[in-house]
Design an enzyme around this catalytic site. Structure first.
Site, mmCIF file in Angstrom:
data_model
loop_
_atom_site.group_PDB
_atom_site.id
_atom_site.type_symbol
_atom_site.label_atom_id
_atom_site.label_comp_id
_atom_site.label_asym_id
_atom_site.label_seq_id
_atom_site.Cartn_x
_atom_site.Cartn_y
_atom_site.Cartn_z
ATOM 1 N N LYS A 33 -12.336 -1.719 6.856
ATOM 2 C CA LYS A 33 -11.597 -2.642 7.722
ATOM 3 C C LYS A 33 -11.934 -2.403 9.190
ATOM 4 C CE LYS A 33 -8.300 -3.257 4.151
ATOM 5 N NZ LYS A 33 -7.466 -2.454 3.273
ATOM 6 N N ASP A 73 -1.835 6.818 6.296
ATOM 7 C CA ASP A 73 -2.874 5.914 5.805
ATOM 8 C C ASP A 73 -3.206 4.968 6.962
ATOM 9 O OD1 ASP A 73 -4.371 3.878 4.698
ATOM 10 O OD2 ASP A 73 -2.967 3.411 3.082
ATOM 11 N N TRP A 89 0.833 -1.220 0.000
ATOM 12 C CA TRP A 89 0.000 0.000 0.000
ATOM 13 C C TRP A 89 0.855 1.252 0.000
ATOM 14 C CZ3 TRP A 89 -4.330 -1.175 -1.919
ATOM 15 C CH2 TRP A 89 -4.976 -2.367 -1.582
HETATM 16 C C1 LIG Z 1 -7.000 -1.915 2.158
HETATM 17 C C2 LIG Z 1 -5.992 -0.848 2.206
HETATM 18 C C3 LIG Z 1 -5.930 0.166 1.246
HETATM 19 C C4 LIG Z 1 -6.845 0.210 0.047
HETATM 20 O O1 LIG Z 1 -8.063 0.696 0.386
HETATM 21 P P1 LIG Z 1 -9.205 0.957 -0.722
HETATM 22 O O2 LIG Z 1 -10.253 1.630 0.089
HETATM 23 O O3 LIG Z 1 -9.594 -0.377 -1.249
HETATM 24 O O4 LIG Z 1 -8.626 1.825 -1.764
HETATM 25 C C5 LIG Z 1 -4.995 1.169 1.401
HETATM 26 N N1 LIG Z 1 -4.143 1.164 2.434
HETATM 27 C C6 LIG Z 1 -4.170 0.202 3.370
HETATM 28 C C7 LIG Z 1 -3.214 0.273 4.516
HETATM 29 C C8 LIG Z 1 -5.076 -0.835 3.289
HETATM 30 O O5 LIG Z 1 -5.106 -1.796 4.224
#
Ligand SMILES: *Cc1c(COP(=O)(O)O)cnc(C)c1O
Length: 361
Positions: free
Chosen positions: A196, A172, A103
């Site tokens: 998540k 993030d 990511w």
């Molecule tokens: C799942 C995830 C993403 C991607 O998220 P989307 O909403 O599908 O774009 C980005 N960063 C991390 C750390 C993730 O776990």
């Protein structure tokens, strides 16, 4: 009702049962309107109240200070990979990133469309089994970007890296949002896909310090500017109403539980069960992440043979433990134990893994 299983999928992920039940109960009649929340205009007072309640609850639970704006956006965390540089770049200043795997790597790739990117630390050489320790962001950086938890590898920052005062730290937090108590003031921007740790797929949370909104040039498309949405309280265009509603129910539930301190306590207990099984298995289970970088949210481990790995996944599935197969780039197993995963689920999984070891070693 069919039997609910323990869902260890990495995302979209399990939601608290009481939240799903409440949504079911309110599904046909939202706030006495005689309509589903899926059917009403986002300009109604009933919607508006729910929308603002969700923001207020989030601010309360995370302790978000007044100088920050909360946005409900679309496009996933992946869209923020380019929204961050689009909004925060400063001509002539490097954008600094830490590469902790997939990511983070994707975020770096997008930033390169906007200017000079400097990767100040990376654990690529060690297959991203840990989070770099000595991170030095420079005084002259436009911003500094980290990925709080690395969902695929099961690693996470155990403490936030130092960042010069004038450089906004961007994180993030898609897979570690509200996992433990933290000081939002450390950050200029926090973003997270909701699916998540907070709610369902379809909404992306962005928390941005107000003074950073003025950096953005006027000559980029309207919706690429956070400012467009902060000015309209995320109602510049139709927001993902149902996803926001589900986040609101989830926040109600978290507050009732006792907020982040209680969630953190449970998260530490949950992760403890699984890491204990790994650490006392005499190598039967081998943790992927280095001990000093272990994630509370994604527990990754491998076994001595692929046959055993397939067998544990299959037997687990038969017992109602779903989604344990690891990401293809890491292999092995991954148990994703986000905020909504009940303690009992992880405890039963740990017991199953212990018995499996006794029967198969
Ligand atoms: C799942 C995830 C993403 C991607 O998220 P989307 O909403 O599908 O774009 C980005 N960063 C991390 C750390 C993730 O776990």
């Amino acid at each position: 009702m069919t039997k609910r299983v323990y869902n260890f999928y990495p995302g979209p992920a399990t939601l608290p049962l009481p939240v799903l039940e409440r949504a079911q109960k309110e599904f046909l009649d939202f706030e006495g309107t005689g309509m589903s929340v899926l059917e009403i205009s986002h300009r109604t007072p009933e919607y508006d109240k729910m929308h603002n309640d969700a923001i207020d609850l989030l601010k309360e639970i995370m302790g978000i200070p007044d100088e920050y704006k909360v946005l409900w956006l679309q496009g996933g965390a992946s869209t923020q990979f380019f929204m961050v540089p689009a909004n925060l770049q400063v001509p002539g200043k490097p954008m600094e990133y830490v590469d902790t795997g997939t990511w983070a790597t994707k975020a770096i790739k997008e930033a390169k469309f906007y200017g000079d990117v400097k990767v100040v630390a990376s654990s690529e050489e060690d297959k991203f089994t840990h989070v770099p320790q000595d991170i030095a962001f420079s005084e002259g950086a436009a911003f500094a970007h980290i990925t709080g938890n690395n969902t695929i590898y099961g690693t996470e920052f155990q403490s936030w890296p130092d960042c010069p005062d004038e450089v906004p730290l961007v994180c993030d937090m898609s897979s570690n949002l509200m996992e433990q108590s933290m000081d939002v003031r450390k950050f200029g921007v926090i973003y997270a896909g909701a699916q998540k740790n907070l709610g369902p797929a379809g909404v992306t949370l962005v928390i941005v310090r107000e003074d950073l909104l003025d950096r953005v040039p006027e000559n980029i498309p309207t919706l690429q500017r956070w400012k467009t949405e902060t000015a309209k309280n995320s109602l510049f265009h139709t927001p993902p109403v149902f996803a926001i509603y589900m986040c609101k129910l989830s926040l109600d539930y978290m507050k009732e539980l006792g907020g982040v301190p209680e969630i953190e306590k449970r998260n530490r207990e949950k992760a403890g069960y699984l890491y204990d099984v790994i650490d006392t298995s005499d190598g039967f289970y081998k943790g992927y992440a280095r001990i000093d970088s272990r994630s509370l949210m994604n527990v990754t481990f491998t076994m001595t043979t692929p046959e055993l790995e397939n067998k544990v996944v299959e037997e687990g599935l038969a017992k109602g433990f779903v989604g344990l197969k690891g990401h293809r780039s890491v292999g092995g197993m991954r148990a994703s134990i986000y905020n909504a995963m009940p303690v009992e689920g992880v405890k039963s999984l740990a017991e199953f893994l212990t018995v499996f070891k006794e029967e198969n070693q």
